[in-house]
Design a protein around this motif. Structure first.
Motif, PDB file in Angstrom:
ATOM      1  N   ARG A 114      -7.821 -12.318  -4.270  1.00 31.61           N
ATOM      2  CA  ARG A 114      -7.249 -11.798  -3.017  1.00 31.61           C
ATOM      3  C   ARG A 114      -5.723 -11.812  -3.109  1.00 31.61           C
ATOM      4  N   SER A 115      -5.164 -10.662  -3.472  1.00 30.82           N
ATOM      5  CA  SER A 115      -3.705 -10.628  -3.626  1.00 30.82           C
ATOM      6  C   SER A 115      -3.108  -9.303  -3.148  1.00 30.82           C
ATOM      7  N   LEU A 116      -3.878  -8.553  -2.371  1.00 27.96           N
ATOM      8  CA  LEU A 116      -3.374  -7.290  -1.812  1.00 27.96           C
ATOM      9  C   LEU A 116      -3.674  -7.286  -0.320  1.00 27.96           C
ATOM     10  N   VAL A 117      -2.827  -6.613   0.445  1.00 32.90           N
ATOM     11  CA  VAL A 117      -3.061  -6.520   1.894  1.00 32.90           C
ATOM     12  C   VAL A 117      -3.124  -5.053   2.305  1.00 32.90           C
ATOM     13  N   THR A 118      -4.143  -4.694   3.048  1.00 31.06           N
ATOM     14  CA  THR A 118      -4.173  -3.369   3.673  1.00 31.06           C
ATOM     15  C   THR A 118      -5.009  -3.445   4.944  1.00 31.06           C
ATOM     16  N   ASP A 119      -4.608  -2.683   5.935  1.00 31.20           N
ATOM     17  CA  ASP A 119      -5.384  -2.618   7.175  1.00 31.20           C
ATOM     18  C   ASP A 119      -6.012  -1.241   7.348  1.00 31.20           C
ATOM     19  N   ILE A 120      -5.884  -0.397   6.315  1.00 30.81           N
ATOM     20  CA  ILE A 120      -6.410   0.976   6.412  1.00 30.81           C
ATOM     21  C   ILE A 120      -7.932   0.966   6.257  1.00 30.81           C
ATOM     22  N   SER A 121      -8.426   0.188   5.289  1.00 29.97           N
ATOM     23  CA  SER A 121      -9.884   0.081   5.128  1.00 29.97           C
ATOM     24  C   SER A 121     -10.217  -1.273   4.522  1.00 29.97           C
ATOM     25  N   ASP A 147     -10.639   6.442   1.022  1.00 29.33           N
ATOM     26  CA  ASP A 147     -10.089   5.107   0.829  1.00 29.33           C
ATOM     27  C   ASP A 147     -11.204   4.120   0.542  1.00 29.33           C
ATOM     28  N   HIS A 148     -10.911   3.122  -0.291  1.00 29.45           N
ATOM     29  CA  HIS A 148     -11.906   2.100  -0.630  1.00 29.45           C
ATOM     30  C   HIS A 148     -11.180   0.788  -0.806  1.00 29.45           C
ATOM     31  N   GLU A 149     -10.462   0.395   0.174  1.00 31.14           N
ATOM     32  CA  GLU A 149      -9.463  -0.675   0.195  1.00 31.14           C
ATOM     33  C   GLU A 149      -8.486  -0.535  -0.971  1.00 31.14           C
ATOM     34  N   SER A 150      -7.687  -1.571  -1.242  1.00 36.44           N
ATOM     35  CA  SER A 150      -6.508  -1.339  -2.104  1.00 36.44           C
ATOM     36  C   SER A 150      -6.654  -1.645  -3.580  1.00 36.44           C
ATOM     37  N   GLY A 151      -7.726  -2.315  -3.975  1.00 37.77           N
ATOM     38  CA  GLY A 151      -7.772  -2.827  -5.346  1.00 37.77           C
ATOM     39  C   GLY A 151      -8.276  -1.844  -6.379  1.00 37.77           C
TER      40      GLY A 151
END
Ligand code: CMX
Length: 440
Positions: A47-54, A234-238
């Motif tokens: 867990r090292s990325l942040v997003t609130d889009i998805s 979108d499929h979250e940030s990773g």
């Protein structure tokens, strides 16, 4: 200023104190640990990325701004006479988290028509490539060519660059990129496969319908385009495309540099190219089967084992995060059940769905034996006559622009830092392994 940008300005201003407070007051709170296999094995699950889009839940699948795929489709205003929302409505939703009103959607539709005008030099750059270049190369080059007009870059070079307001210029680039990528993709399609007979934009149509029109398709392909672009957004940030875009933009590279790079990652066979690979696999399977021989569970099972025994992956199956059937697969399957239930290719893909998870479980390697988005998407395109399967990743790339662009607008809005994780040497890992862990 457009209503959408006004709303976003307010949202970003309201949100900023949350990020600032987390860093200032809770910056040293531990949220994860890293093991050696994560370090060597592609940073899985760290867990090292942040997003609130998805957000991608391993069991449930994707939620866009907190909504599942069916909830998203249900909640957003629909295109006239269609079961699906417009891409413009979805863009507004991804950016703000609010369901837009019809009037708000109409404004974005009108705005995209202006923004969507593609400069001639983009087409010249694509035409300068060998015609047998992969269409993803053409798309990546087309997007990179747009960089010359980047508002963000101009702002950076103006001598007035400001970390608090730079997102506004990123927003301009991001919106222009989203509006232009579909006409560029349509141009590539007609250039590469339809004798360069181009079809002009129809200003009366929304994003998805105009794309259908520009590649030479009729209804209900407008819905296919809307559904496809939204599902792939979108499929979250990773994942590779989103993460690459985020990484490149973190160096204050503009949206064009960032997304051209993201597209290059999407073009990998373990990521977006898998949709092309699925069709390739099926065609090869049918060829080997020979004319007139019906696909059966037995010969599909054998073909899957042949693939695995040859050391190859079964395209369209498995996932780095998901541990169940991808709801993007299910959503497309539902479309097929409604519109093309008796299509032979759909039946074959359904048969693979019945057999492949069992084979992959018996094989015992893949952590997730279930289908992902790419297992189903080519069937729909094929059915409607878009049979040039090396183009399928381009369609993915048009959709993925929505999520990647919404993310980097917010990245700049919240002032995220340049990304720079720390690397270690193998000797260090060996030392820490012997010592039972790194001493802090
Ligand atoms: N067929 C055969 N083997 C598979 C497999 C599949 N579909 N999926 C995973 N495996 C294998 C891996 O190659 C790995 O083998 P090794 O230990 O020999 O390296 C092992 O199973 C463990 O992999 P995993 O932890 O389950 O999966 P990863 O997180 O490493 O990789 C993914 C995820 C998607 C790359 C992988 O499942 C895959 O290659 N699938 C096929 C390609 C595909 O459909 N990609 C599209 C994904 C969605 C997208 O991004 O568009």
């Amino acid at each position: 200023m457009s209503k959408l940008k006004e709303k976003l300005t307010q949202k970003i201003q309201e949100f900023r104190p949350r990020t600032t407070r987390l860093v200032k007051e809770f910056g040293k709170v531990l949220i994860d640990q890293v093991t050696i296999d994560q370090c060597i094995g592609g940073a899985r699950d760290i867990r090292s990325l942040v997003t609130d889009i998805s957000y991608l839940d391993p069991q449930e699948g994707i939620r866009f701004r907190g909504k599942t795929i069916p909830e998203t489709f249900e909640a957003l205003p629909k295109a006239a006479g269609s079961d699906y929302p417009t891409v413009e409505a979805f863009w507004s939703f991804l950016l703000t988290g609010d369901i837009p009103t019809q009037a708000e959607v109409d404004e974005v539709v009108a705005e995209f028509k202006e923004r969507g005008k593609v400069p001639a030099y983009v087409f010249d750059a694509i035409r300068a490539l060998p015609k047998d270049s992969h269409p993803m190369v053409m798309l990546s080059v087309g997007i990179l060519a747009l960089q010359k007009d980047s508002e963000f870059c101009k702002f950076y070079n103006s001598g007035k660059f400001n970390k608090m307001t730079c997102w506004e210029y990123m927003y301009e680039d991001a919106s222009n990129l989203v509006a232009r990528i579909a006409p560029i993709a349509a141009f590539i399609y007609r250039y590469k496969y339809k004798n360069d007979e181009q079809i002009a934009v129809d200003p009366s149509l929304d994003y998805g319908a105009n794309f259908a029109h520009q590649i030479g398709q009729v209804k209900p392909y407008d819905d296919v385009a809307r559904m496809y672009f939204i599902l792939h957004s979108d499929h979250e940030s990773g994942n590779v495309s989103a993460h690459t875009t985020h990484l490149v933009a973190s160096a204050l590279s503009d949206a064009y540099y960032a997304y051209s790079a993201g597209l290059n990652g999407l073009a990998g066979p373990l990521h977006g190219l898998a949709n092309q690979e699925v069709l390739g696999w099926i065609m090869e399977f049918q060829k080997k089967l020979g004319e007139g021989v019906e696909p059966t569970k037995e010969n599909v099972t054998k073909a899957l084992w042949d693939t695995l025994n040859a050391g190859q992956v079964v395209p369209g199956y498995g996932h780095a995060v998901l541990r169940k059937t991808d709801p993007r697969y299910t959503s497309q399957r539902e479309f097929c059940l409604k519109h093309l239930p008796n299509d032979p290719l759909f039946k074959l893909v359904s048969m693979i769905f019945e057999v492949a998870p069992g084979v992959l479980m018996e094989h015992g390697k893949a952590k997730n034996p279930w289908p992902n988005v790419d297992a189903q998407s080519g069937v729909i395109q094929w059915y409607y006559g878009v049979r040039e399967w090396d183009f399928y990743t381009v369609l993915f790339g048009v959709g993925r622009a929505l999520g990647c662009m919404a993310n980097i607008v917010w990245d700049r809005g919240l002032g995220y830092a340049i990304e720079r994780p720390k690397s270690v040497t193998t000797a260090m890992l060996e030392k820490w392994a012997e010592e039972g862990g790194r001493k802090f």
